[in-house]
Design an enzyme around this catalytic site. Structure first.
Site, PDB file in Angstrom:
ATOM      1  N   SER A 193       0.857  -1.180   0.000  1.00  0.00           N
ATOM      2  CA  SER A 193       0.000   0.000   0.000  1.00  0.00           C
ATOM      3  C   SER A 193       0.894   1.231   0.000  1.00  0.00           C
ATOM      4  CB  SER A 193      -0.932  -0.039   1.224  1.00  0.00           C
ATOM      5  OG  SER A 193      -1.748   1.102   1.286  1.00  0.00           O
ATOM      6  N   TYR A 220      -5.225   8.699  -5.942  1.00  0.00           N
ATOM      7  CA  TYR A 220      -4.297   7.659  -5.492  1.00  0.00           C
ATOM      8  C   TYR A 220      -4.658   7.087  -4.122  1.00  0.00           C
ATOM      9  CZ  TYR A 220       0.257   5.658  -4.117  1.00  0.00           C
ATOM     10  OH  TYR A 220       1.256   4.830  -3.686  1.00  0.00           O
ATOM     11  N   LYS A 265      -5.219   2.911  -2.354  1.00  0.00           N
ATOM     12  CA  LYS A 265      -4.351   2.302  -1.350  1.00  0.00           C
ATOM     13  C   LYS A 265      -5.103   2.009  -0.056  1.00  0.00           C
ATOM     14  CE  LYS A 265      -0.607   2.114  -3.818  1.00  0.00           C
ATOM     15  NZ  LYS A 265       0.037   0.818  -4.151  1.00  0.00           N
TER      16      LYS A 265
END
Length: 226
Positions: free
Chosen positions: A167, A181, A185
């Site tokens: 991650s 983004y 994650k």
């Protein structure tokens, strides 16, 4: 800052033979997505230094072959193998499943899968193209779901194995400019926590790594848009 990965093979995969009483250490089979550069490449090197068999998975065949040559310099015995697979792990699940099955037919069942494939786009929310949100979710999330889905049944049958999701610190805390983004994650953490509950009874374990900014080609490319 740099991300460090410890590849402790003997700690994870040691078994005592009940008949002979001997402790047996097995050659371990590691599959690494995003393995042609960055964190994935460094992990592959560290595992190879300890005697592992490596399957590198990435899109660019030329970069894969270059990385294979570099990794092979760290061989500790003449039986080690570095296998390269050129595939986009985020697009077609059936294709991913087939190529990983072929890799296991060549090198044996996978002991550890390390999901490193990923990409990033930075910018203000309204300035980022909508298709970038879709692309990042495909690469960063589904690009880990598909390989994991392809190997989990074998791990459960063997009652051993580990899946690693790489991650980011942006997967623990939302950051300005990372609206495309960070959610991808964060999604890996939710997947990992739920999946661990399912597979723990089968002696299969899930790890999530949260590296900070790391000196990789991907980070250099990302920095151009900051």
């Amino acid at each position: 800052m740099f991300f460090e990965f410890s590849c402790d093979l003997t700690h994870t995969y040691v078994r005592r033979d009940e008949n002979s009483g001997l402790t047996l250490i097995f050659s371990n089979n590691f599959q690494v997505t995003g393995g042609s550069s960055g964190i994935g490449k460094c992990i592959a090197i560290e595992c190879y230094k300890q005697g592992a068999f490596i399957t590198l998975i990435a899109r660019d065949e030329n970069k894969l072959l270059q990385t294979k040559k570099e990794i092979e310099k760290y061989s500790v015995n003449d039986k080690q193998v570095v296998l390269c697979i050129s595939v986009d792990v985020s697009k077609d699940y059936e294709q991913v499943e087939n190529v990983l099955k072929q890799a296991q037919e060549k090198l044996g069942p996978v002991d550890m899968l390390v999901n490193c494939a990923g990409t990033s786009v930075t910018g203000k929310f309204e300035d980022i193209e909508v298709n970038s949100f879709e692309r990042l979710m495909a690469v960063n999330y589904l690009g880990s779901v598909y390989p994991s889905r392809a190997v989990i049944a074998t791990m459960k049958e063997r009652r051993m194995g580990r899946i690693v999701f790489v991650s980011s610190q942006a997967g623990q805390l939302g950051l300005f400019g990372y609206t495309a983004y960070s959610p991808t994650k964060f999604a890996l953490r939710g997947l990992a926590e739920a999946l661990q509950m399912e597979v723990k009874p089968y002696n299969v374990y899930i790890t999530v790594a949260y590296p900070p900014d790391t000196d990789t080609p991907g980070f250099a490319e990302e920095s151009k848009t900051k």
